[in-house]
Design a protein around this motif. Sequence first.
Motif, PDB file in Angstrom:
ATOM      1  N   ILE A  13      24.201  -2.890  -4.156  1.00  9.07           N
ATOM      2  CA  ILE A  13      23.795  -4.267  -3.839  1.00  9.07           C
ATOM      3  C   ILE A  13      22.349  -4.508  -4.281  1.00  9.07           C
ATOM      4  CG2 ILE A  13      23.259  -5.854  -1.941  1.00  9.07           C
ATOM      5  CD1 ILE A  13      25.690  -4.662  -0.456  1.00  9.07           C
ATOM      6  N   ILE A  14      21.461  -3.554  -3.987  1.00  9.15           N
ATOM      7  CA  ILE A  14      20.052  -3.713  -4.366  1.00  9.15           C
ATOM      8  C   ILE A  14      19.918  -3.793  -5.883  1.00  9.15           C
ATOM      9  CG2 ILE A  14      17.777  -2.608  -4.365  1.00  9.15           C
ATOM     10  CD1 ILE A  14      18.560  -1.378  -1.632  1.00  9.15           C
ATOM     11  N   ASN A  15      20.603  -2.907  -6.604  1.00  9.60           N
ATOM     12  CA  ASN A  15      20.543  -2.914  -8.068  1.00  9.60           C
ATOM     13  C   ASN A  15      21.052  -4.233  -8.641  1.00  9.60           C
ATOM     14  OD1 ASN A  15      19.835  -0.213  -9.632  1.00  9.60           O
ATOM     15  ND2 ASN A  15      20.791   0.390  -7.693  1.00  9.60           N
ATOM     16  N   VAL A  16      22.152  -4.725  -8.122  1.00  9.63           N
ATOM     17  CA  VAL A  16      22.728  -5.976  -8.626  1.00  9.63           C
ATOM     18  C   VAL A  16      21.802  -7.150  -8.325  1.00  9.63           C
ATOM     19  CG1 VAL A  16      24.649  -7.605  -8.378  1.00  9.63           C
ATOM     20  CG2 VAL A  16      25.107  -5.149  -8.537  1.00  9.63           C
ATOM     21  N   LEU A  17      21.188  -7.154  -7.140  1.00 13.95           N
ATOM     22  CA  LEU A  17      20.267  -8.232  -6.786  1.00 13.95           C
ATOM     23  C   LEU A  17      19.046  -8.238  -7.713  1.00 13.95           C
ATOM     24  CD1 LEU A  17      20.328  -8.168  -2.867  1.00 13.95           C
ATOM     25  CD2 LEU A  17      21.325  -9.898  -4.389  1.00 13.95           C
ATOM     26  N   PHE A  18      18.521  -7.063  -8.027  1.00  8.00           N
ATOM     27  CA  PHE A  18      17.403  -6.972  -8.975  1.00  8.00           C
ATOM     28  C   PHE A  18      17.827  -7.516 -10.338  1.00  8.00           C
ATOM     29  CE2 PHE A  18      14.955  -4.442  -6.066  1.00  8.00           C
ATOM     30  CZ  PHE A  18      13.656  -4.461  -6.552  1.00  8.00           C
ATOM     31  N   TRP A  19      19.034  -7.162 -10.770  1.00 11.47           N
ATOM     32  CA  TRP A  19      19.524  -7.593 -12.085  1.00 11.47           C
ATOM     33  C   TRP A  19      19.686  -9.112 -12.145  1.00 11.47           C
ATOM     34  CZ3 TRP A  19      24.276  -9.595 -14.005  1.00 11.47           C
ATOM     35  CH2 TRP A  19      24.411  -9.509 -15.401  1.00 11.47           C
ATOM     36  N   ILE A  20      20.278  -9.682 -11.092  1.00 14.26           N
ATOM     37  CA  ILE A  20      20.466 -11.141 -11.036  1.00 14.26           C
ATOM     38  C   ILE A  20      19.113 -11.843 -10.984  1.00 14.26           C
ATOM     39  CG2 ILE A  20      21.339 -13.042  -9.616  1.00 14.26           C
ATOM     40  CD1 ILE A  20      23.649 -11.216  -8.789  1.00 14.26           C
ATOM     41  N   ALA A  21      18.200 -11.310 -10.163  1.00 16.52           N
ATOM     42  CA  ALA A  21      16.870 -11.919 -10.057  1.00 16.52           C
ATOM     43  C   ALA A  21      16.159 -11.917 -11.398  1.00 16.52           C
ATOM     44  CB  ALA A  21      16.045 -11.172  -9.014  1.00 16.52           C
ATOM     45  N   THR A  22      16.331 -10.842 -12.179  1.00 18.22           N
ATOM     46  CA  THR A  22      15.719 -10.778 -13.505  1.00 18.22           C
ATOM     47  C   THR A  22      16.254 -11.878 -14.400  1.00 18.22           C
ATOM     48  OG1 THR A  22      15.487  -8.378 -13.291  1.00 18.22           O
ATOM     49  CG2 THR A  22      15.315  -9.301 -15.508  1.00 18.22           C
ATOM     50  N   LEU A  23      17.563 -12.123 -14.344  1.00 18.27           N
ATOM     51  CA  LEU A  23      18.187 -13.182 -15.144  1.00 18.27           C
ATOM     52  C   LEU A  23      17.684 -14.564 -14.737  1.00 18.27           C
ATOM     53  CD1 LEU A  23      21.919 -12.002 -15.227  1.00 18.27           C
ATOM     54  CD2 LEU A  23      20.317 -11.984 -17.141  1.00 18.27           C
ATOM     55  N   VAL A  24      17.568 -14.773 -13.428  1.00 13.88           N
ATOM     56  CA  VAL A  24      17.205 -16.101 -12.916  1.00 13.88           C
ATOM     57  C   VAL A  24      15.725 -16.400 -13.150  1.00 13.88           C
ATOM     58  CG1 VAL A  24      17.000 -17.511 -10.832  1.00 13.88           C
ATOM     59  CG2 VAL A  24      19.053 -16.116 -11.205  1.00 13.88           C
ATOM     60  N   LEU A  25      14.864 -15.447 -12.812  1.00 15.97           N
ATOM     61  CA  LEU A  25      13.426 -15.703 -12.835  1.00 15.97           C
ATOM     62  C   LEU A  25      12.858 -15.780 -14.242  1.00 15.97           C
ATOM     63  CD1 LEU A  25      12.218 -13.541  -9.816  1.00 15.97           C
ATOM     64  CD2 LEU A  25      12.580 -16.012  -9.915  1.00 15.97           C
ATOM     65  N   MET A  57      15.976  -1.379 -12.047  1.00 15.49           N
ATOM     66  CA  MET A  57      15.969  -2.360 -13.120  1.00 15.49           C
ATOM     67  C   MET A  57      16.991  -1.979 -14.196  1.00 15.49           C
ATOM     68  SD  MET A  57      13.742  -4.406 -11.966  1.00 15.49           S
ATOM     69  CE  MET A  57      13.663  -5.507 -13.390  1.00 15.49           C
ATOM     70  N   HIS A  58      17.624  -2.994 -14.787  1.00 16.48           N
ATOM     71  CA  HIS A  58      18.594  -2.756 -15.856  1.00 16.48           C
ATOM     72  C   HIS A  58      18.435  -3.804 -16.939  1.00 16.48           C
ATOM     73  CE1 HIS A  58      20.418  -0.344 -12.645  1.00 16.48           C
ATOM     74  NE2 HIS A  58      20.971   0.344 -13.620  1.00 16.48           N
ATOM     75  N   ALA A  59      18.826  -3.425 -18.156  1.00 13.97           N
ATOM     76  CA  ALA A  59      18.746  -4.365 -19.275  1.00 13.97           C
ATOM     77  C   ALA A  59      19.547  -5.621 -18.947  1.00 13.97           C
ATOM     78  CB  ALA A  59      19.286  -3.712 -20.545  1.00 13.97           C
ATOM     79  N   SER A  60      18.917  -6.765 -19.136  1.00 14.71           N
ATOM     80  CA  SER A  60      19.565  -8.044 -18.797  1.00 14.71           C
ATOM     81  C   SER A  60      19.946  -8.845 -20.023  1.00 14.71           C
ATOM     82  CB  SER A  60      18.626  -8.880 -17.915  1.00 14.71           C
ATOM     83  OG  SER A  60      18.286  -8.177 -16.741  1.00 14.71           O
ATOM     84  N   TYR A  61      19.131  -8.744 -21.059  1.00 15.33           N
ATOM     85  CA  TYR A  61      19.387  -9.492 -22.289  1.00 15.33           C
ATOM     86  C   TYR A  61      19.264  -8.557 -23.483  1.00 15.33           C
ATOM     87  CZ  TYR A  61      18.911 -13.930 -19.761  1.00 15.33           C
ATOM     88  OH  TYR A  61      19.068 -14.976 -18.896  1.00 15.33           O
ATOM     89  N   VAL A  62      20.123  -8.754 -24.462  1.00 14.07           N
ATOM     90  CA  VAL A  62      19.979  -8.075 -25.749  1.00 14.07           C
ATOM     91  C   VAL A  62      20.219  -9.099 -26.851  1.00 14.07           C
ATOM     92  CG1 VAL A  62      20.691  -5.797 -24.937  1.00 14.07           C
ATOM     93  CG2 VAL A  62      22.411  -7.388 -25.780  1.00 14.07           C
ATOM     94  N   ASN A  63      19.784  -8.744 -28.038  1.00 15.02           N
ATOM     95  CA  ASN A  63      19.969  -9.633 -29.185  1.00 15.02           C
ATOM     96  C   ASN A  63      21.050  -9.058 -30.094  1.00 15.02           C
ATOM     97  OD1 ASN A  63      19.739 -11.227 -31.509  1.00 15.02           O
ATOM     98  ND2 ASN A  63      17.566 -11.588 -31.123  1.00 15.02           N
ATOM     99  N   PHE A  64      22.183  -9.726 -30.155  1.00 16.88           N
ATOM    100  CA  PHE A  64      23.290  -9.278 -30.988  1.00 16.88           C
ATOM    101  C   PHE A  64      23.255  -9.904 -32.378  1.00 16.88           C
ATOM    102  CE2 PHE A  64      25.049  -8.644 -26.697  1.00 16.88           C
ATOM    103  CZ  PHE A  64      25.413  -7.310 -26.799  1.00 16.88           C
ATOM    104  N   GLY A  65      22.173 -10.583 -32.716  1.00 16.25           N
ATOM    105  CA  GLY A  65      22.051 -11.192 -34.041  1.00 16.25           C
ATOM    106  C   GLY A  65      22.089 -12.706 -33.999  1.00 16.25           C
ATOM    107  N   ASN A  66      22.576 -13.269 -32.920  1.00 16.35           N
ATOM    108  CA  ASN A  66      22.633 -14.727 -32.779  1.00 16.35           C
ATOM    109  C   ASN A  66      21.833 -15.183 -31.566  1.00 16.35           C
ATOM    110  OD1 ASN A  66      24.466 -15.172 -34.990  1.00 16.35           O
ATOM    111  ND2 ASN A  66      26.078 -14.317 -33.703  1.00 16.35           N
ATOM    112  N   GLY A  67      20.744 -14.497 -31.318  1.00 19.84           N
ATOM    113  CA  GLY A  67      19.931 -14.835 -30.156  1.00 19.84           C
ATOM    114  C   GLY A  67      20.302 -13.952 -28.977  1.00 19.84           C
ATOM    115  N   PRO A  68      19.461 -13.909 -27.952  1.00 18.03           N
ATOM    116  CA  PRO A  68      19.707 -13.043 -26.795  1.00 18.03           C
ATOM    117  C   PRO A  68      20.936 -13.467 -26.002  1.00 18.03           C
ATOM    118  CG  PRO A  68      17.849 -14.503 -26.385  1.00 18.03           C
ATOM    119  CD  PRO A  68      18.217 -14.675 -27.823  1.00 18.03           C
TER     120      PRO A  68
END
Length: 263
Positions: A13-25, A57-68
Motif C-alpha cells: 500500500i505504501i509503495n503504491v501510494l508513493f507511485w500514485i503521488a509521483t504521477l499526480v504531483l 519509489m518506482h519509475a512512473s514515466y518512460v519515453n517509448f519514442g512518442n513522448g513519456p
Amino acid sequence: MIKITDTVKHLIIINVLFWIATLVLVKNGIDLNAIFSMHFPLNNEFKIWQVITHMFMHASYVNFGNGPSIFFLHIFSNMLGLWMFGSAVEKNLGKTKFLFLYFSCGLGAMILPLIIDYVNFYSIISPLIENGLDTQMLTSIMNEGKYNPEWSNIVGEDNWLKVSRIFYQESLGASGCIMGLLVAFGMMYPNSELMLLFLPIPIKAKVFIPLLLAYEIYSGIAGGSSIFGFNVGHFAHIGGAIVGFIIIWYWRKTQFNKNRWDR
C-alpha cells in the motif's frame, strides 16, 4: 493462492501510494523522484532520508519514442514479488524480523552499488586531480550543471559520460529488498517450484535463485542493460541478495543460542 500477510500488505500500500503521488504531483511541478530517490552523496540533491525513501519509489514515466507514458511494469513486478515471496517469509519469521530483513536488504542494495560508484568516480577523475583540479571544485561546478570540455579530453569522453551518470543518477525501487526476500525464501523453501512468466517451466528455488544471481552478476560486470526506458540496477540486486543470505544464515546458525538478538 498465497494469502497476503499484514506487513506485506502495508508495504505494498505504501509503495503504491508513493507511485500514485509521483504521477499526480509531477503535473503540479513537484518531482518526488528528485526528493525521495537516492542521489550520489556528492550531489547537492542528496538528502539523508533518501537512504530509506528510495526503497518506496518506482519509475512512473518512460519515453517509448512518442513522448513519456505512464509505466506500470517496475512497480507491478516488485509488488508481485513482495506478495509472492514476502508473505511466505513473513509467515516464517514474524513481523519484526521480517521488517529487519526487508530494510537491511534495501540498505545492502544501496551500499554495494554506491561503493562501486565511488571507486569508479574517483578512479576516473584522478587525472583531473593530478592536473590541479580538486574534488570540491569539480563537484561544485557539476552541481551547477556545468563542466569544462577539457575535462572530457583529459579523462576520455566515455569516462566523462560515466562520471556524469554516476553524479546525476537517481536510484529508486524496492527490487533490492525483493531480491533479499527471494534469497530468504529459497533458503527456507529450497524445493519450492518457481516459474518465470516467459518460461513457464517449474524450477526448484534452490536451482532458480543461483541461476538468477549468476545472471545479475554477469549483467552487472558486463555493464548492465536498459529495458523499457529505465536502467536495471544489477549490483543493487546483488547487494540485497548478499544481505538476505547473510541474515538468514546468521539466524539459522544462532537459532538455539540463548543470547540471540530477538530474545
